[in-house]
Enzyme design. Structure first.
Site, PDB file in Angstrom:
ATOM      1  N   SER A  78      49.871  51.530  19.336  1.00 45.70           N
ATOM      2  CA  SER A  78      48.544  51.937  20.205  1.00 45.70           C
ATOM      3  C   SER A  78      48.791  51.957  21.908  1.00 45.70           C
ATOM      4  CB  SER A  78      47.603  50.724  20.002  1.00 45.70           C
ATOM      5  OG  SER A  78      46.905  50.917  18.675  1.00 45.70           O
TER       6      SER A  78
ATOM      7  N   LYS B  52      47.856  55.725  22.734  1.00 46.06           N
ATOM      8  CA  LYS B  52      46.638  55.885  22.873  1.00 46.06           C
ATOM      9  C   LYS B  52      46.217  56.187  24.326  1.00 46.06           C
ATOM     10  CE  LYS B  52      45.467  53.598  18.535  1.00 46.06           C
ATOM     11  NZ  LYS B  52      44.894  52.402  18.067  1.00 46.06           N
TER      12      LYS B  52
ATOM     13  N   TYR C  17      48.336  61.293  14.203  1.00 42.72           N
ATOM     14  CA  TYR C  17      47.933  59.986  14.746  1.00 42.72           C
ATOM     15  C   TYR C  17      49.149  58.989  14.319  1.00 42.72           C
ATOM     16  CZ  TYR C  17      45.855  55.345  14.906  1.00 42.72           C
ATOM     17  OH  TYR C  17      45.424  54.001  15.148  1.00 42.72           O
TER      18      TYR C  17
ATOM     19  N   TYR D 280      41.369  45.327  22.250  1.00 43.34           N
ATOM     20  CA  TYR D 280      40.621  44.980  21.076  1.00 43.34           C
ATOM     21  C   TYR D 280      39.714  44.184  21.352  1.00 43.34           C
ATOM     22  CZ  TYR D 280      44.622  47.693  19.114  1.00 43.34           C
ATOM     23  OH  TYR D 280      45.406  48.530  19.071  1.00 43.34           O
TER      24      TYR D 280
ATOM     25  N   VAL E 187      50.595  46.937  18.346  1.00 40.65           N
ATOM     26  CA  VAL E 187      51.094  46.015  17.582  1.00 40.65           C
ATOM     27  C   VAL E 187      52.582  45.650  17.222  1.00 40.65           C
ATOM     28  CG1 VAL E 187      48.698  46.045  16.004  1.00 40.65           C
ATOM     29  CG2 VAL E 187      50.488  47.540  15.305  1.00 40.65           C
TER      30      VAL E 187
HETATM   31  N1  GLU Z   1      49.417  52.614  14.238  1.00 43.31           N
HETATM   32  C1  GLU Z   1      48.487  51.174  14.180  1.00 43.31           C
HETATM   33  C2  GLU Z   1      47.399  51.546  13.401  1.00 43.31           C
HETATM   34  O1  GLU Z   1      46.595  52.438  13.506  1.00 43.31           O
HETATM   35  C3  GLU Z   1      48.454  50.993  15.459  1.00 43.31           C
HETATM   36  C4  GLU Z   1      47.538  49.593  15.863  1.00 43.31           C
HETATM   37  C5  GLU Z   1      47.883  49.117  17.087  1.00 43.31           C
HETATM   38  O2  GLU Z   1      48.785  49.112  17.811  1.00 43.31           O
HETATM   39  O3  GLU Z   1      47.103  48.254  17.420  1.00 43.31           O
HETATM   40  O4  GLU Z   1      46.955  50.514  12.757  1.00 43.31           O
END
Ligand code: GLU
Length: 313
Positions: free
Chosen positions: A68, A71, A195, A247, A265
């Site tokens: 993530s 992002k 994505y 989050y 993650v």
């Molecule tokens: N590719 C992971 C997902 O969409 C990213 C989640 C993350 O790093 O928080 O679940």
């Protein structure tokens, strides 16, 4: 104030030495099967200050899945592409929900709360994809990350992307749900493919800290002086990282660390001390919110020790 390099070096080394031997590491993410293979004892901390000093400790040159954290880079690209129109498709409020939650989407008519929860990041990816083939969009994202880090070797870990593509049922649900509200323009499988692949970019902590320099330096690359984004945009991306970057652990991160940051993650966190430094940390064990457990502790210690919290020492 930037810290003199020896003080920065000492802080990074001492924090890494202390944390590398800790055993309270949290759990490695396993919902993407390929990520479960990572060595849970890995640890790296790298700081690049705005004077160009680099302080690195631990497994600073080991590749890991940025997940993530990508992002932040896709948000930067999407704002560059459509400007403030982006905010018609995604909000700017903390979600207080887990990263893959679908609950709020129904109440809020398919508009994700912010660009960093999965739904929001999928909508942002869709903005980058519009007008392009998936391969071109992915190429643009990868070129941008290579440019930011000044490193043409950065690549996508195809095994991680394929692993998520096979098991990403919740993300497929989020994307289809948003599509039903017209928030996703492109075929869902194309948007999801881009994505999953940008989440699977593999980087080292050293590369990641280099890539974050523009956020620490008011939108420009401190080495070349070249502008990446307008200073106002860098400020706003930092604001979103502070409020939404972890989050439902975002409030806790702001409270403990006091810096904009984005976790993934894979166990990485990119944090920004505006005007001072870009910081990358990696420890694969996660807490219950999906944020690197030791990574947060390392950043808390660093920010406290160097007086870098944006809220004051
Ligand atoms: N590719 C992971 C997902 O969409 C990213 C989640 C993350 O790093 O928080 O679940």
């Amino acid at each position: 104030m930037n810290q003199p390099a020896p003080e920065l070096d000492r802080a990074v080394k001492e924090i890494a030495d202390e944390l590398r031997v800790r055993t309270d590491r949290g759990e490695v993410a396993s919902y993407i099967p390929e990520l479960a293979k990572v060595d849970p004892s890995a640890f790296a901390l790298v700081v690049v200050d705005t004077a160009g000093n680099v302080a690195a400790a631990g497994d600073a040159d080991t590749l890991f899945s940025i997940q993530s954290i990508s992002k932040v880079f896709t948000l930067t690209l999407a704002i560059g592409k459509v400007g403030n129109r982006l905010w018609q498709r995604v909000g700017r409020e903390p979600s207080g929900s887990p990263f893959n939650s679908i609950i709020q989407l129904e109440f809020e008519k398919g508009i994700p709360r912010n660009p960093f929860i999965n739904a929001g990041a999928i909508a942002v990816t869709d903005v980058i994809l519009s007008g392009h083939q998936p391969r071109e969009a992915l190429g643009e994202i990868l070129r941008f990350v290579r440019f930011l880090a000044d490193d043409s070797s950065i690549a996508i870990d195809k095994a991680v992307a394929a692993s998520e593509q096979r098991t990403g049922f919740r993300n497929a649900a989020l994307a289809n749900y948003m599509k039903s509200f017209g928030v996703i323009e492109n075929p869902v499988e194309h948007t999801l493919g881009v994505y999953f692949h940008h989440c699977a970019i593999a980087m080292t902590c050293r590369q990641l800290a280099m890539a974050g320099r523009y956020l620490a330096q008011f939108g420009s690359n401190p080495t070349t002086g070249l502008s990446v984004v307008h200073p106002e945009r860098a400020r706003r991306i930092n604001a979103l990282m502070l409020t939404c970057g972890h989050y439902d652990g975002s409030g806790e991160f702001a409270y403990r660390v006091g810096l904009p940051g984005k976790s993934g993650v894979g166990g990485g966190i990119l944090a920004v001390a505006p005007g001072k430094a870009s910081i990358a940390v990696w420890s694969p064990g996660l807490d219950a919110s999906g944020n690197s457990r030791l990574g947060q502790i390392a950043l808390e210690q660093l920010s406290k020790r160097l007086g870098w919290s944006i809220f004051g020492a």
